[in-house]
Design an enzyme around this catalytic site. Sequence first.
Site, PDB file in Angstrom:
ATOM      1  N   GLY A  13       0.801  -1.233   0.000  1.00  0.00           N
ATOM      2  CA  GLY A  13       0.000   0.000   0.000  1.00  0.00           C
ATOM      3  C   GLY A  13       0.824   1.269   0.000  1.00  0.00           C
ATOM      4  O   GLY A  13       0.739   2.080   0.910  1.00  0.00           O
ATOM      5  N   SER A  15       0.915   3.460  -2.802  1.00  0.00           N
ATOM      6  CA  SER A  15       0.530   4.351  -3.904  1.00  0.00           C
ATOM      7  C   SER A  15       0.129   5.733  -3.402  1.00  0.00           C
ATOM      8  O   SER A  15      -0.092   6.647  -4.188  1.00  0.00           O
ATOM      9  CB  SER A  15      -0.628   3.733  -4.695  1.00  0.00           C
ATOM     10  OG  SER A  15      -1.631   3.295  -3.811  1.00  0.00           O
ATOM     11  N   SER A  38      -3.528  -1.290  -4.663  1.00  0.00           N
ATOM     12  CA  SER A  38      -4.660  -2.140  -5.016  1.00  0.00           C
ATOM     13  C   SER A  38      -5.364  -1.636  -6.264  1.00  0.00           C
ATOM     14  O   SER A  38      -5.742  -2.401  -7.129  1.00  0.00           O
ATOM     15  CB  SER A  38      -5.609  -2.322  -3.841  1.00  0.00           C
ATOM     16  OG  SER A  38      -6.495  -1.270  -3.720  1.00  0.00           O
ATOM     17  N   ASN A  91       1.730  -2.256   5.530  1.00  0.00           N
ATOM     18  CA  ASN A  91       1.146  -0.922   5.700  1.00  0.00           C
ATOM     19  C   ASN A  91      -0.265  -0.800   5.120  1.00  0.00           C
ATOM     20  O   ASN A  91      -1.039   0.037   5.573  1.00  0.00           O
ATOM     21  CB  ASN A  91       2.086   0.098   5.032  1.00  0.00           C
ATOM     22  CG  ASN A  91       1.444   1.450   4.899  1.00  0.00           C
ATOM     23  OD1 ASN A  91       1.341   2.188   5.887  1.00  0.00           O
ATOM     24  ND2 ASN A  91       0.985   1.799   3.704  1.00  0.00           N
ATOM     25  N   SER A 143      -2.122   1.136  14.924  1.00  0.00           N
ATOM     26  CA  SER A 143      -2.748   2.455  15.127  1.00  0.00           C
ATOM     27  C   SER A 143      -2.948   2.679  16.617  1.00  0.00           C
ATOM     28  O   SER A 143      -3.121   1.711  17.373  1.00  0.00           O
ATOM     29  CB  SER A 143      -4.108   2.483  14.428  1.00  0.00           C
ATOM     30  OG  SER A 143      -4.850   3.598  14.850  1.00  0.00           O
ATOM     31  N   TYR A 156     -12.034  -1.670  12.719  1.00  0.00           N
ATOM     32  CA  TYR A 156     -10.665  -1.161  12.529  1.00  0.00           C
ATOM     33  C   TYR A 156      -9.832  -1.377  13.801  1.00  0.00           C
ATOM     34  O   TYR A 156      -8.683  -1.840  13.741  1.00  0.00           O
ATOM     35  CB  TYR A 156     -10.762   0.329  12.176  1.00  0.00           C
ATOM     36  CG  TYR A 156      -9.466   1.010  11.832  1.00  0.00           C
ATOM     37  CD1 TYR A 156      -8.870   0.838  10.584  1.00  0.00           C
ATOM     38  CD2 TYR A 156      -8.848   1.859  12.741  1.00  0.00           C
ATOM     39  CE1 TYR A 156      -7.688   1.496  10.259  1.00  0.00           C
ATOM     40  CE2 TYR A 156      -7.668   2.522  12.426  1.00  0.00           C
ATOM     41  CZ  TYR A 156      -7.082   2.333  11.181  1.00  0.00           C
ATOM     42  OH  TYR A 156      -5.915   2.984  10.869  1.00  0.00           O
ATOM     43  N   ALA A 158     -10.258  -3.566  16.162  1.00  0.00           N
ATOM     44  CA  ALA A 158      -9.977  -4.998  16.339  1.00  0.00           C
ATOM     45  C   ALA A 158      -8.840  -5.430  15.414  1.00  0.00           C
ATOM     46  O   ALA A 158      -7.933  -6.178  15.819  1.00  0.00           O
ATOM     47  CB  ALA A 158     -11.236  -5.815  16.063  1.00  0.00           C
ATOM     48  N   LYS A 160      -6.418  -3.565  14.211  1.00  0.00           N
ATOM     49  CA  LYS A 160      -5.142  -2.953  14.611  1.00  0.00           C
ATOM     50  C   LYS A 160      -4.621  -3.541  15.930  1.00  0.00           C
ATOM     51  O   LYS A 160      -3.410  -3.654  16.132  1.00  0.00           O
ATOM     52  CB  LYS A 160      -5.296  -1.431  14.699  1.00  0.00           C
ATOM     53  CG  LYS A 160      -5.596  -0.780  13.352  1.00  0.00           C
ATOM     54  CD  LYS A 160      -4.458  -0.985  12.371  1.00  0.00           C
ATOM     55  CE  LYS A 160      -4.720  -0.408  11.000  1.00  0.00           C
ATOM     56  NZ  LYS A 160      -3.616  -0.606  10.066  1.00  0.00           N
ATOM     57  N   ILE A 189      -2.715  11.043  11.365  1.00  0.00           N
ATOM     58  CA  ILE A 189      -1.782  11.401  10.291  1.00  0.00           C
ATOM     59  C   ILE A 189      -2.606  11.953   9.121  1.00  0.00           C
ATOM     60  O   ILE A 189      -3.600  11.337   8.718  1.00  0.00           O
ATOM     61  CB  ILE A 189      -0.964  10.165   9.826  1.00  0.00           C
ATOM     62  CG1 ILE A 189      -0.358   9.424  11.031  1.00  0.00           C
ATOM     63  CG2 ILE A 189       0.126  10.587   8.832  1.00  0.00           C
ATOM     64  CD1 ILE A 189       0.544  10.237  11.929  1.00  0.00           C
TER      65      ILE A 189
HETATM   66  P1  NDP Z   1      -4.404   5.726   2.586  1.00  0.00           P
HETATM   67  O1  NDP Z   1      -5.847   5.404   2.512  1.00  0.00           O
HETATM   68  O2  NDP Z   1      -3.944   7.086   2.241  1.00  0.00           O
HETATM   69  O3  NDP Z   1      -3.564   4.667   1.702  1.00  0.00           O
HETATM   70  C1  NDP Z   1      -3.813   3.297   1.827  1.00  0.00           C
HETATM   71  C2  NDP Z   1      -2.879   2.516   0.941  1.00  0.00           C
HETATM   72  O4  NDP Z   1      -3.199   1.114   1.088  1.00  0.00           O
HETATM   73  C3  NDP Z   1      -3.050   2.835  -0.543  1.00  0.00           C
HETATM   74  O5  NDP Z   1      -1.798   2.745  -1.171  1.00  0.00           O
HETATM   75  C4  NDP Z   1      -3.960   1.717  -1.019  1.00  0.00           C
HETATM   76  O6  NDP Z   1      -3.823   1.399  -2.405  1.00  0.00           O
HETATM   77  C5  NDP Z   1      -3.459   0.562  -0.197  1.00  0.00           C
HETATM   78  N1  NDP Z   1      -4.420  -0.528  -0.078  1.00  0.00           N
HETATM   79  C6  NDP Z   1      -5.689  -0.482   0.377  1.00  0.00           C
HETATM   80  N2  NDP Z   1      -6.243  -1.696   0.322  1.00  0.00           N
HETATM   81  C7  NDP Z   1      -5.308  -2.538  -0.191  1.00  0.00           C
HETATM   82  C8  NDP Z   1      -5.265  -3.902  -0.501  1.00  0.00           C
HETATM   83  N3  NDP Z   1      -6.325  -4.712  -0.304  1.00  0.00           N
HETATM   84  N4  NDP Z   1      -4.123  -4.424  -1.022  1.00  0.00           N
HETATM   85  C9  NDP Z   1      -3.043  -3.637  -1.240  1.00  0.00           C
HETATM   86  N5  NDP Z   1      -3.022  -2.331  -0.969  1.00  0.00           N
HETATM   87  C10 NDP Z   1      -4.145  -1.784  -0.455  1.00  0.00           C
HETATM   88  O7  NDP Z   1      -3.988   5.322   4.089  1.00  0.00           O
HETATM   89  P2  NDP Z   1      -2.834   5.905   5.044  1.00  0.00           P
HETATM   90  O8  NDP Z   1      -1.613   6.152   4.278  1.00  0.00           O
HETATM   91  O9  NDP Z   1      -3.415   6.974   5.865  1.00  0.00           O
HETATM   92  O10 NDP Z   1      -2.634   4.644   6.010  1.00  0.00           O
HETATM   93  C11 NDP Z   1      -1.621   3.670   5.828  1.00  0.00           C
HETATM   94  C12 NDP Z   1      -1.659   2.700   7.004  1.00  0.00           C
HETATM   95  O11 NDP Z   1      -1.491   3.430   8.220  1.00  0.00           O
HETATM   96  C13 NDP Z   1      -2.983   1.956   7.143  1.00  0.00           C
HETATM   97  O12 NDP Z   1      -2.748   0.645   7.583  1.00  0.00           O
HETATM   98  C14 NDP Z   1      -3.710   2.744   8.218  1.00  0.00           C
HETATM   99  O13 NDP Z   1      -4.652   1.961   8.894  1.00  0.00           O
HETATM  100  C15 NDP Z   1      -2.552   3.137   9.102  1.00  0.00           C
HETATM  101  N6  NDP Z   1      -2.837   4.294   9.937  1.00  0.00           N
HETATM  102  C16 NDP Z   1      -3.184   5.506   9.391  1.00  0.00           C
HETATM  103  C17 NDP Z   1      -3.467   6.570  10.217  1.00  0.00           C
HETATM  104  C18 NDP Z   1      -3.849   7.921   9.691  1.00  0.00           C
HETATM  105  O14 NDP Z   1      -4.188   8.790  10.525  1.00  0.00           O
HETATM  106  N7  NDP Z   1      -3.798   8.183   8.394  1.00  0.00           N
HETATM  107  C19 NDP Z   1      -3.427   6.447  11.690  1.00  0.00           C
HETATM  108  C20 NDP Z   1      -3.059   5.136  12.147  1.00  0.00           C
HETATM  109  C21 NDP Z   1      -2.782   4.111  11.293  1.00  0.00           C
HETATM  110  P3  NDP Z   1      -4.788   2.095  -3.515  1.00  0.00           P
HETATM  111  O15 NDP Z   1      -4.347   3.542  -3.557  1.00  0.00           O
HETATM  112  O16 NDP Z   1      -4.482   1.378  -4.770  1.00  0.00           O
HETATM  113  O17 NDP Z   1      -6.168   1.934  -3.005  1.00  0.00           O
END
Ligand code: NDP
Length: 248
Positions: A13, A15, A38, A91, A143, A156, A158, A160, A189
């Site tokens: 993830g 992108s 994805s 991630n 998280s 979510y 559960a 994390k 974030i």
């Molecule tokens: P975004 O929604 O900005 O990005 C999510 C990324 O995950 C994208 O690259 C997306 O790809 C990819 N993705 C989603 N589903 C899949 C899948 N099934 N297979 C492969 N890739 C996938 O999220 P964030 O950058 O904010 O979050 C990143 C991580 O950090 C997550 O695990 C989130 O739970 C965690 N987090 C974020 C927080 C925040 O405040 N932002 C706080 C705490 C934790 P595509 O673009 O192709 O959909």
Amino acid sequence: MKLLQDKIALITGASRGIGMGIAKTFAHHGANVAFTYSSSEVPALALEKELQSLGVKAKAYKSNAASFEDSAKLVEKVLEEFGGIDVLINNAGITKDNLLMRMSEDDFDSVIDTNLKSVFNMTKAVQRTMLKQRKGSIINMSSVVGVKGNAGQTNYAASKAGMIGFTKSVALELGSRNIRCNAIAPGFIETEMTQKLEEKTVQAWRDAIPLKRGGTPDDIANACLFFASDLSAYVTGQVLNVDGGMLT
Ligand code: NDP
């Protein structure tokens, strides 16, 4: 000083958001970066080019982290094309928020599959390689919500919290082979994931944070750099809150 010179990292993830921030930081530190997306092909291919322009090997792979089969095939391809995997960053993640009363079974299952089952899929797929190499660092993006819970995010939270139990168990199972496993618990974030929230909710989050700002992908990427590099050679099984003091 380049902390990850010639290491090979696989990030799910990347992108956009936090994953993209990690990929850029790692490439700046000399790592070769394989990463997944994805559906966001255009930004993923743009990132691939940007990383390559830094003089490292980089490749974007379309792969669904929730799929056991996809994850196994992905790791096989990365091994063929990169020749190893030193660092795995789990991630990829999604949210499908709702009060428990209104949460559908599909919304529960898809969040658990994408956020938690994915960690099993990917870690299992890289385990054999890291065991052979007798080294590896696995970093799971949990998280603060997994530590403390959050109304409207039972699915979510559960997923994390499950990642934290998984992290500590892997650290115990694989420590004797020099494979470390740690988790990061980001707070609030500012990425597309949190852009879905209303501005007044966002402001309330910022106000409640001791450092008085939301975090950036770079804030999280720097913590990943620590866990991926030898700076953390004696650290495993830990959860690092990167949250501006939110949980203090
Ligand atoms: P975004 O929604 O900005 O990005 C999510 C990324 O995950 C994208 O690259 C997306 O790809 C990819 N993705 C989603 N589903 C899949 C899948 N099934 N297979 C492969 N890739 C996938 O999220 P964030 O950058 O904010 O979050 C990143 C991580 O950090 C997550 O695990 C989130 O739970 C965690 N987090 C974020 C927080 C925040 O405040 N932002 C706080 C705490 C934790 P595509 O673009 O192709 O959909």
